[in-house]
Design a protein around this motif. Structure first.
Motif, PDB file in Angstrom:
ATOM      1  N   ASP A 152       1.133  -1.051  -0.263  1.00 17.00           N
ATOM      2  CA  ASP A 152      -0.039   0.035  -0.021  1.00 17.00           C
ATOM      3  C   ASP A 152       1.151   1.224   0.050  1.00 17.00           C
ATOM      4  O   ASP A 152       1.085   1.248   0.560  1.00 17.00           O
ATOM      5  N   ARG A 153       0.893   1.877  -1.420  1.00 16.09           N
ATOM      6  CA  ARG A 153       2.495   2.843  -1.108  1.00 16.09           C
ATOM      7  C   ARG A 153       1.788   4.206  -0.527  1.00 16.09           C
ATOM      8  O   ARG A 153       2.618   4.787  -0.379  1.00 16.09           O
ATOM      9  N   GLY A 154       0.004   3.930  -0.823  1.00 13.33           N
ATOM     10  CA  GLY A 154      -0.686   5.635  -0.026  1.00 13.33           C
ATOM     11  C   GLY A 154      -0.614   5.847   2.053  1.00 13.33           C
ATOM     12  O   GLY A 154      -0.507   6.644   2.188  1.00 13.33           O
ATOM     13  N   ASP A 155       0.155   3.931   2.680  1.00 12.71           N
ATOM     14  CA  ASP A 155       0.068   3.809   3.909  1.00 12.71           C
ATOM     15  C   ASP A 155       1.968   4.256   4.095  1.00 12.71           C
ATOM     16  O   ASP A 155       2.620   3.077   4.460  1.00 12.71           O
ATOM     17  N   GLY A 156       2.491   5.620   4.102  1.00 10.46           N
ATOM     18  CA  GLY A 156       4.242   4.688   4.239  1.00 10.46           C
ATOM     19  C   GLY A 156       4.789   5.988   5.424  1.00 10.46           C
ATOM     20  O   GLY A 156       3.820   6.194   6.136  1.00 10.46           O
ATOM     21  N   ALA A 157       5.273   6.850   4.891  1.00  6.84           N
ATOM     22  CA  ALA A 157       6.099   7.606   5.900  1.00  6.84           C
ATOM     23  C   ALA A 157       5.121   8.407   7.097  1.00  6.84           C
ATOM     24  O   ALA A 157       5.416   8.818   8.155  1.00  6.84           O
ATOM     25  N   GLU A 158       4.020   9.378   6.605  1.00  3.51           N
ATOM     26  CA  GLU A 158       3.232  10.564   6.873  1.00  3.51           C
ATOM     27  C   GLU A 158       2.271   9.427   8.474  1.00  3.51           C
ATOM     28  O   GLU A 158       1.962   9.694   8.989  1.00  3.51           O
ATOM     29  N   ILE A 164       5.475  -3.867   8.377  1.00  7.38           N
ATOM     30  CA  ILE A 164       6.627  -4.564   7.389  1.00  7.38           C
ATOM     31  C   ILE A 164       6.458  -3.495   6.423  1.00  7.38           C
ATOM     32  O   ILE A 164       5.273  -3.042   5.682  1.00  7.38           O
ATOM     33  N   TYR A 165       7.334  -2.656   5.831  1.00  2.00           N
ATOM     34  CA  TYR A 165       6.750  -1.958   4.563  1.00  2.00           C
ATOM     35  C   TYR A 165       7.876  -2.302   3.994  1.00  2.00           C
ATOM     36  O   TYR A 165       9.121  -3.115   4.108  1.00  2.00           O
ATOM     37  N   LEU A 173      15.782  -1.643  -2.947  1.00  4.07           N
ATOM     38  CA  LEU A 173      14.666  -1.750  -2.555  1.00  4.07           C
ATOM     39  C   LEU A 173      14.361  -3.217  -1.911  1.00  4.07           C
ATOM     40  O   LEU A 173      15.594  -3.807  -1.678  1.00  4.07           O
ATOM     41  N   ILE A 174      14.617  -2.326  -0.232  1.00  2.00           N
ATOM     42  CA  ILE A 174      14.270  -3.718   0.392  1.00  2.00           C
ATOM     43  C   ILE A 174      13.019  -3.988   1.898  1.00  2.00           C
ATOM     44  O   ILE A 174      12.532  -2.991   1.375  1.00  2.00           O
ATOM     45  N   VAL A 175      12.727  -4.746   2.354  1.00  2.00           N
ATOM     46  CA  VAL A 175      11.445  -5.278   3.160  1.00  2.00           C
ATOM     47  C   VAL A 175      11.576  -5.310   4.226  1.00  2.00           C
ATOM     48  O   VAL A 175      12.766  -6.456   4.508  1.00  2.00           O
ATOM     49  N   ARG A 216       4.001   0.603   2.661  1.00  4.30           N
ATOM     50  CA  ARG A 216       3.426  -0.808   3.885  1.00  4.30           C
ATOM     51  C   ARG A 216       2.853  -2.059   3.831  1.00  4.30           C
ATOM     52  O   ARG A 216       1.853  -1.873   2.044  1.00  4.30           O
ATOM     53  N   VAL A 217       3.299  -3.306   3.772  1.00  5.64           N
ATOM     54  CA  VAL A 217       3.109  -4.202   3.586  1.00  5.64           C
ATOM     55  C   VAL A 217       1.997  -4.924   4.346  1.00  5.64           C
ATOM     56  O   VAL A 217       1.789  -4.975   4.832  1.00  5.64           O
ATOM     57  N   VAL A 218       0.852  -4.923   3.294  1.00  9.25           N
ATOM     58  CA  VAL A 218      -0.583  -5.232   3.714  1.00  9.25           C
ATOM     59  C   VAL A 218      -1.299  -6.580   3.906  1.00  9.25           C
ATOM     60  O   VAL A 218      -1.963  -7.308   4.432  1.00  9.25           O
ATOM     61  N   TRP A 219      -0.664  -7.840   2.442  1.00 10.44           N
ATOM     62  CA  TRP A 219      -0.756  -8.953   2.343  1.00 10.44           C
ATOM     63  C   TRP A 219       0.393  -9.746   1.756  1.00 10.44           C
ATOM     64  O   TRP A 219       1.475  -9.348   1.016  1.00 10.44           O
ATOM     65  N   ALA A 220       0.693 -11.540   2.222  1.00 12.44           N
ATOM     66  CA  ALA A 220       1.592 -12.145   0.778  1.00 12.44           C
ATOM     67  C   ALA A 220       0.998 -13.141   0.680  1.00 12.44           C
ATOM     68  O   ALA A 220       0.672 -14.056   1.406  1.00 12.44           O
ATOM     69  N   GLY A 221       1.823 -13.822  -0.615  1.00 14.45           N
ATOM     70  CA  GLY A 221       0.884 -14.794  -1.033  1.00 14.45           C
ATOM     71  C   GLY A 221       2.229 -15.762  -1.782  1.00 14.45           C
ATOM     72  O   GLY A 221       3.024 -14.818  -1.786  1.00 14.45           O
ATOM     73  N   ARG A 222       1.820 -17.088  -1.407  1.00 17.79           N
ATOM     74  CA  ARG A 222       2.802 -17.467  -1.478  1.00 17.79           C
ATOM     75  C   ARG A 222       2.913 -19.229  -2.381  1.00 17.79           C
ATOM     76  O   ARG A 222       1.754 -19.582  -2.470  1.00 17.79           O
TER      77      ARG A 222
END
Length: 225
Positions: A152-158, A164-165, A173-175, A216-222
């Motif tokens: 979610d790029r709209g949920d960042g530094a502010e 997890i970001y 780029l790092i997570v 912000r990382v909001v979901w992951a799939g594998r």
């Protein structure tokens, strides 16, 4: 699969995707234990039509697999009209290690998600969401090499808070996990950049100017091997 009940089918599909049952419950707007109770306890006896429809589309299977009458299972994406939103998947990785260089972010494809599910996952407009791959093992066991993450790029530094970001530092780029430090004085916002894998060092006492917060990382799939 032959002689597979809807409960068995749902448990298999969730296992193949590595989906948490509580997350599937939230996907259909239910309490976190709903899907687990359906699978393990048989409560409810069958899925409600709307719940079944969303889950079938999410897993890309016919509704009949999850208990719908055969006549109701002939579903195409077009039948969902405006209920689905496509999120761009990019050919760029976020390293869970030393850092991956961020080159051109070419769009690989678009993946359709139910709008209600996206609203549960992220408050931002769908245009602010993107899917990229994890590279490396420093976020094991939460994130593994090759996992795909919804950012979610709209949920960042502010709105920075524990979580997890995806970050950019020196064009890499790092997570990583961010843990907010206790404020030492009014207006101070310092944080620690952490790796879930204890074999990697933390970066203590960082400030907003030390890294660029992508989202912000909001979901992951594998993929399940």
């Amino acid at each position: 699969m032959v002689d597979e009940t809807p409960r068995q089918a749902l448990e298999r599909l969730a296992g193949e995707r590595g989906d948490d049952l509580s997350a599937l419950s939230r996907l259909i707007g239910r309490n976190p234990a709903y899907v687990q109770q359906f699978i393990r306890r048989g409560t409810p006896k069958k899925l409600a039509e709307d719940d079944r429809r969303v889950l079938a589309e999410y897993f890309g299977v016919a509704e009949s697999v999850l208990g719908a009458p055969e006549r109701a299972s002939r579903v195409t994406l077009g039948d969902f009209g405006g209920d689905l939103t496509a999120v761009a998947r990019y050919a760029v990785g976020a390293s869970a290690g030393a850092g991956a260089l961020a080159g051109e972010e070419a769009e690989l494809s678009r993946i359709a998600f139910p709008k209600r599910w996206l609203r549960d996952m992220a408050a931002s407009d769908p245009n602010e969401l993107s899917i990229i791959a994890v590279q490396g093992d420093s976020m094991e066991p939460v994130l593994s090499d090759g996992d795909e993450i919804l950012v979610d790029r709209g949920d960042g530094a502010e709105r920075l808070r524990d979580g997890i970001y995806v970050l950019r530092q020196d064009d890499a780029l790092i997570v990583k996990r961010i843990a907010m430090n206790p404020a030492r004085q009014r207006g101070t916002r310092r944080f620690t950049i952490k790796s879930d894998n204890p074999g990697y060092p933390d970066w203590p006492d960082c400030g907003p100017g030390d890294v660029d917060v992508i989202g912000r990382v909001v979901w992951a799939g594998r993929k399940i091997a």
